[in-house]
Design a protein around this motif. Structure first.
Motif, PDB file in Angstrom:
ATOM      1  N   UNK A  29       0.760  -1.135  -0.025  1.00  0.00           N
ATOM      2  CA  UNK A  29       0.080  -0.130  -0.023  1.00  0.00           C
ATOM      3  C   UNK A  29       1.039   1.340   0.062  1.00  0.00           C
ATOM      4  N   UNK A  30       1.739   1.157   0.892  1.00  0.00           N
ATOM      5  CA  UNK A  30       2.718   2.506   0.849  1.00  0.00           C
ATOM      6  C   UNK A  30       3.845   2.305   2.133  1.00  0.00           C
ATOM      7  N   UNK A  31       5.135   2.958   1.617  1.00  0.00           N
ATOM      8  CA  UNK A  31       6.071   2.806   2.355  1.00  0.00           C
ATOM      9  C   UNK A  31       6.053   3.797   3.372  1.00  0.00           C
ATOM     10  N   UNK A  32       6.686   3.546   4.556  1.00  0.00           N
ATOM     11  CA  UNK A  32       6.865   4.873   5.598  1.00  0.00           C
ATOM     12  C   UNK A  32       8.086   5.014   5.731  1.00  0.00           C
ATOM     13  N   UNK A  33       8.658   6.344   5.566  1.00  0.00           N
ATOM     14  CA  UNK A  33      10.161   6.511   5.885  1.00  0.00           C
ATOM     15  C   UNK A  33      10.262   7.598   6.853  1.00  0.00           C
ATOM     16  N   UNK A  79      17.393   7.704  -3.083  1.00  0.00           N
ATOM     17  CA  UNK A  79      16.947   6.285  -3.688  1.00  0.00           C
ATOM     18  C   UNK A  79      17.326   5.120  -2.723  1.00  0.00           C
ATOM     19  N   UNK A  80      18.776   5.363  -2.108  1.00  0.00           N
ATOM     20  CA  UNK A  80      19.307   4.453  -1.274  1.00  0.00           C
ATOM     21  C   UNK A  80      18.248   4.054  -0.162  1.00  0.00           C
ATOM     22  N   UNK A  81      17.770   5.260   0.305  1.00  0.00           N
ATOM     23  CA  UNK A  81      16.651   5.065   1.618  1.00  0.00           C
ATOM     24  C   UNK A  81      15.407   4.353   1.089  1.00  0.00           C
ATOM     25  N   UNK A  82      14.869   4.576  -0.023  1.00  0.00           N
ATOM     26  CA  UNK A  82      13.754   3.767  -0.755  1.00  0.00           C
ATOM     27  C   UNK A  82      14.046   2.275  -0.909  1.00  0.00           C
ATOM     28  N   UNK A  83      15.316   2.148  -1.580  1.00  0.00           N
ATOM     29  CA  UNK A  83      15.649   0.714  -1.977  1.00  0.00           C
ATOM     30  C   UNK A  83      15.799   0.102  -0.673  1.00  0.00           C
ATOM     31  N   UNK A 132       4.671   9.507  -5.229  1.00  0.00           N
ATOM     32  CA  UNK A 132       4.873   8.423  -5.827  1.00  0.00           C
ATOM     33  C   UNK A 132       6.128   8.225  -6.459  1.00  0.00           C
ATOM     34  N   UNK A 133       6.562   7.241  -6.332  1.00  0.00           N
ATOM     35  CA  UNK A 133       8.134   7.004  -6.765  1.00  0.00           C
ATOM     36  C   UNK A 133       7.981   5.719  -7.858  1.00  0.00           C
ATOM     37  N   UNK A 134       8.704   6.045  -9.283  1.00  0.00           N
ATOM     38  CA  UNK A 134       8.715   5.012 -10.130  1.00  0.00           C
ATOM     39  C   UNK A 134       9.867   4.066 -10.011  1.00  0.00           C
ATOM     40  N   UNK A 193      10.615  -3.125 -17.442  1.00  0.00           N
ATOM     41  CA  UNK A 193       9.347  -3.447 -16.505  1.00  0.00           C
ATOM     42  C   UNK A 193       9.469  -2.417 -15.359  1.00  0.00           C
ATOM     43  N   UNK A 194       8.354  -1.746 -15.144  1.00  0.00           N
ATOM     44  CA  UNK A 194       8.246  -0.544 -14.247  1.00  0.00           C
ATOM     45  C   UNK A 194       7.268  -0.897 -13.244  1.00  0.00           C
ATOM     46  N   UNK A 195       7.352  -0.266 -12.089  1.00  0.00           N
ATOM     47  CA  UNK A 195       6.432  -0.347 -11.116  1.00  0.00           C
ATOM     48  C   UNK A 195       6.289   0.815 -10.539  1.00  0.00           C
ATOM     49  N   UNK A 196       5.207   1.317  -9.584  1.00  0.00           N
ATOM     50  CA  UNK A 196       5.195   2.396  -8.721  1.00  0.00           C
ATOM     51  C   UNK A 196       4.749   1.893  -7.389  1.00  0.00           C
ATOM     52  N   UNK A 197       5.477   2.904  -6.353  1.00  0.00           N
ATOM     53  CA  UNK A 197       5.191   2.682  -5.170  1.00  0.00           C
ATOM     54  C   UNK A 197       5.196   4.038  -4.152  1.00  0.00           C
ATOM     55  N   UNK A 198       4.051   4.105  -3.463  1.00  0.00           N
ATOM     56  CA  UNK A 198       3.949   5.354  -2.861  1.00  0.00           C
ATOM     57  C   UNK A 198       4.749   5.336  -1.544  1.00  0.00           C
ATOM     58  N   UNK A 199       5.214   6.436  -1.257  1.00  0.00           N
ATOM     59  CA  UNK A 199       6.356   6.597  -0.100  1.00  0.00           C
ATOM     60  C   UNK A 199       5.889   7.704   0.643  1.00  0.00           C
ATOM     61  N   UNK A 200       5.585   7.333   2.009  1.00  0.00           N
ATOM     62  CA  UNK A 200       5.057   8.601   3.068  1.00  0.00           C
ATOM     63  C   UNK A 200       6.424   8.778   3.665  1.00  0.00           C
ATOM     64  N   UNK A 201       6.712  10.109   3.700  1.00  0.00           N
ATOM     65  CA  UNK A 201       7.843  10.544   4.640  1.00  0.00           C
ATOM     66  C   UNK A 201       7.236  11.306   5.870  1.00  0.00           C
ATOM     67  N   UNK A 202       7.784  10.853   6.975  1.00  0.00           N
ATOM     68  CA  UNK A 202       7.128  11.267   8.146  1.00  0.00           C
ATOM     69  C   UNK A 202       8.397  11.871   8.917  1.00  0.00           C
TER      70      UNK A 202
END
Length: 170
Positions: free
Chosen positions: A92-96, A112-116, A144-146, A153-162
């Motif tokens: 659903x989403x990543x929380x960083x 990019x490294x934090x999301x990875x 929204x990060x691609x 092959x691509x995908x999208x993910x939602x990243x919530x920065x708190x």
């Protein structure tokens, strides 16, 4: 009766030497290409470096087998990447959490490294090179990060920065 020498070098249309490339060579061709080069280039560079070989029926057969194995490996890799793209789509989403002030401005940035790293924490093998950010993330919010996983092959993910939760001092 003349005997044919083994691995006799074939001459090309322009009098050069015909060789079968065993590896990609810049400005010459890809692996498996039959190329015509000057004798000195073939004899002194391509053959000793193992970049090319004499095009015998045996070598052509080995090359075909190698190409089939490479193609099978590529197909299995594409199938694995498609499965991973489906798994990422189900997240659903990543929380960083990041250091931020009261207004939500980050002291650093989310890279990019934090999301990875966060995706790897969810058992998704996404490398930092696969994450494509349109700019630096320097503020708290939903982004929204691609992800370019490879082989188009691509995908999208939602990243919530708190903001990082601070422990209160007594």
């Amino acid at each position: 009766m003349p005997t044919k020498r083994r691995n006799q070098v074939l001459k090309g249309k322009h009098g050069g030497m015909q060789l079968l490339l065993t590896d990609d060579v810049t400005h010459l061709g890809k692996q498996g290409d039959l190329v015509e080069v000057k004798h000195g280039y073939g004899r002194n560079y391509l053959l000793p470096q193992g970049l090319a070989t004499v095009p015998t029926p045996h070598n052509l057969k080995l090359l075909d087998l190698h190409k089939k194995r490479v193609e099978q490996a590529k197909e299995s890799k594409i199938a694995d990447l498609k499965v991973m793209a489906e798994q990422i789509a189900r997240v659903p989403q990543l929380t960083i959490e990041a250091n931020a002030n009261e207004e939500g401005h980050l002291y650093g940035s989310v890279t990019e490294g934090d999301i990875s790293k966060t995706l790897k924490g969810k058992n998704l093998k996404v490398e930092a090179e696969m994450v494509k950010l349109e700019g630096m993330i320097k503020q708290c919010g939903l982004y929204e990060v691609e992800l370019h996983l490879g082989y188009e092959i691509t995908s999208k993910v939602k990243v919530m920065v708190v903001p990082l939760k601070q422990t209160e001092k007594k």
